[in-house]
Design an enzyme around this catalytic site. Structure first.
Site, PDB file in Angstrom:
ATOM      1  N   SER A 123       0.817  -1.147   0.207  1.00  0.00           N
ATOM      2  CA  SER A 123      -0.057  -0.051  -0.066  1.00  0.00           C
ATOM      3  C   SER A 123       0.919   1.278   0.076  1.00  0.00           C
ATOM      4  CB  SER A 123      -0.860   0.040   1.104  1.00  0.00           C
ATOM      5  OG  SER A 123      -1.208   1.163   1.456  1.00  0.00           O
ATOM      6  N   SER A 124       0.083   2.403  -0.402  1.00  0.00           N
ATOM      7  CA  SER A 124       1.074   3.655  -0.488  1.00  0.00           C
ATOM      8  C   SER A 124       1.550   3.973   1.027  1.00  0.00           C
ATOM      9  CB  SER A 124       0.489   4.621  -1.268  1.00  0.00           C
ATOM     10  OG  SER A 124      -0.964   4.980  -0.698  1.00  0.00           O
ATOM     11  N   CYS A 125       0.922   3.475   1.903  1.00  0.00           N
ATOM     12  CA  CYS A 125       1.210   4.047   3.218  1.00  0.00           C
ATOM     13  C   CYS A 125       2.633   3.690   3.618  1.00  0.00           C
ATOM     14  CB  CYS A 125       0.085   3.539   4.402  1.00  0.00           C
ATOM     15  SG  CYS A 125       0.213   1.809   4.622  1.00  0.00           S
ATOM     16  N   TYR A 152       0.960  -1.159  10.546  1.00  0.00           N
ATOM     17  CA  TYR A 152       0.619  -1.877   9.483  1.00  0.00           C
ATOM     18  C   TYR A 152       1.476  -1.472   8.260  1.00  0.00           C
ATOM     19  CZ  TYR A 152      -2.380  -2.414   4.921  1.00  0.00           C
ATOM     20  OH  TYR A 152      -2.824  -2.852   3.987  1.00  0.00           O
ATOM     21  N   LYS A 156       4.032  -4.348   6.042  1.00  0.00           N
ATOM     22  CA  LYS A 156       4.086  -4.275   4.573  1.00  0.00           C
ATOM     23  C   LYS A 156       5.405  -4.205   3.935  1.00  0.00           C
ATOM     24  CE  LYS A 156      -0.078  -4.823   3.332  1.00  0.00           C
ATOM     25  NZ  LYS A 156      -0.559  -6.028   2.633  1.00  0.00           N
ATOM     26  N   HIS A 195     -13.189   3.922   3.517  1.00  0.00           N
ATOM     27  CA  HIS A 195     -12.263   5.014   3.255  1.00  0.00           C
ATOM     28  C   HIS A 195     -13.117   6.024   2.736  1.00  0.00           C
ATOM     29  CE1 HIS A 195      -9.570   1.347   2.258  1.00  0.00           C
ATOM     30  NE2 HIS A 195      -8.731   2.042   3.383  1.00  0.00           N
TER      31      HIS A 195
END
Ligand SMILES: NC(=O)c1ccc[n+]([C@@H]2O[C@H](COP(=O)([O-])OP(=O)(O)OC[C@H]3O[C@@H](n4cnc5c(N)ncnc54)[C@H](OP(=O)(O)O)[C@@H]3O)[C@@H](O)[C@H]2O)c1
Length: 327
Positions: A123-125, A152, A156, A195
């Site tokens: 994910s972009s996070c 999280y 990842k 979201h």
């Protein structure tokens, strides 16, 4: 880190993904997994699935046994414990441990079962909270993470390093991809955990149904965000499985962003709500901009096909079809 971008050569006896492959999609009931499974089946692959009721992917022994039984040619890892800011801040242990365990079970299990190709979805996070925009893949591990979803993001990031390690140590053709914000059929419309995009659809829909004069949204509306329809994401995953075999993750996005205010206006129009939009500027805005650099994905020949407004209309229509009559 070097990046090897290579399309399979004409002479190559082994394309990266053979036609009619047997592909295990982990997380096939989720937003991402369901879209990827649909797309792979449409492309003529045999899609293998196993629901969480039958196989908890945190269980490495049972996951390993399953993968050895079915021996997939490829695996798409779209199973994860996923949630918004509230869930991430309340349950960091589960966000860290469930995701680490799922990744360990599936990636190690696939390798032990002789699976040649694996796509891990992050994910972009994973990128630093102050990464220069648009965010390039090489921003990874160059700064501090957003504290609200650090557990999280670290899980990842461990997944990306796990993929890179299997490549280096065993020569495995395993890759990772980092999608931007996604939306589409199968999305979560629960206002507690959803979201921003499905939450806006639901709020405007209910305001129209109830004749509410105004919908008040959090923040100033000025942050810029990027959104990609999940069917475009699925198409990008196929592009990567067929054409990418590099160490570094690949961003998946549309390369364009808009303000939350513009997004809210679009959703308002799509849902037919005629009331006002209010902004509660006492609530936090979050990071001012989050846009992925998609140069690497574009160089592989991928362009998204679904304009945002059409995608929102399709998602709204899908969700209306899920509602009990009169809702
Ligand atoms: N949605 C986005 O905007 C977005 C953006 C960027 C990246 N991603 C990434 O894409 C991946 C999938 O996200 P998503 O939005 O599709 O999430 P999702 O809709 O919540 O789907 C996650 C799937 O994983 C399954 N799962 C979770 N824990 C499991 C377990 N222990 N054993 C077996 N299955 C398990 C869930 O099963 P159940 O159906 O049984 O719960 C569900 O099918 C994640 O890695 C996420 O970071 C998503």
């Amino acid at each position: 880190m070097t990046t090897e971008l290579h399309a399979p050569s004409r002479e190559s006896a082994r394309p990266l993904l053979r036609p009619g492959s047997r592909i295990f999609v982990a997380g096939h009931r989720g937003l991402v997994g369901s879209a990827v499974a649909r797309r792979l089946a449409d492309d003529g692959h045999e899609v293998l699935t196993r629901g969480r009721d039958l196989l908890d992917l945190r269980d490495a022994a049972r996951t390993g046994t399953y993968l050895k039984e079915v021996r997939p040619d490829a695996v798409v890892l779209a199973a994860a414990k996923v949630g918004g800011i509230m869930a991430n801040s309340t349950y960091p242990v589960q966000f860290l441990e469930d995701n680490l365990r799922i990744q360990l079970s599936v990636i190690a299990g696939a390798h032990a079962a002789g699976t040649e190709r694996l796509l891990f979805l992050g994910s972009s996070c994973i990128y630093p909270r102050l990464a220069p925009q648009p965010i390039r893949e090489d921003a990874l591990l160059t700064g501090e993470l957003e504290p609200t979803n650090e557990a999280y993001a670290l899980a990842k990031i461990a997944g990306i390093v796990q993929i890179q390690s299997y490549r280096r140590q065993y020569g495995a053709s395993y890759i990772s991809a980092m999608p931007t914000n996604l939306y589409g059929p199968g999305d979560n419309f629960d206002l507690e955990t959803s979201h921003v995009l499905p939450a806006l659809i639901r709020r405007f829909h209910e305001a129209r149904r109830d004749g509410a004069p105004e919908v008040t949204l959090w923040g100033s509306g000025s942050p810029r965000r990027e959104f990609l329809h999940v069917d475009d994401l699925a198409a990008a995953c196929v592009t990567l499985l067929e054409a990418y075999d590099g160490d570094e993750p690949v961003n998946i996005g549309c390369g364009d962003d808009l303000t939350i205010r513009e997004l809210a206006e679009t959703v308002r129009e799509v849902t037919g709500y005629q009331g006002q939009i209010g902004w509660d500027a006492s609530k936090p805005d979050g990071t001012p901009r989050k846009l992925l650099d998609v140069t690497r994905l574009s160089s592989l020949g991928f362009t998204p096909k679904i304009p945002l407004r059409d995608g929102i209309a399709r998602t709204y229509a899908w969700w209306l079809g899920q509602l009990p009559a009169g809702q």
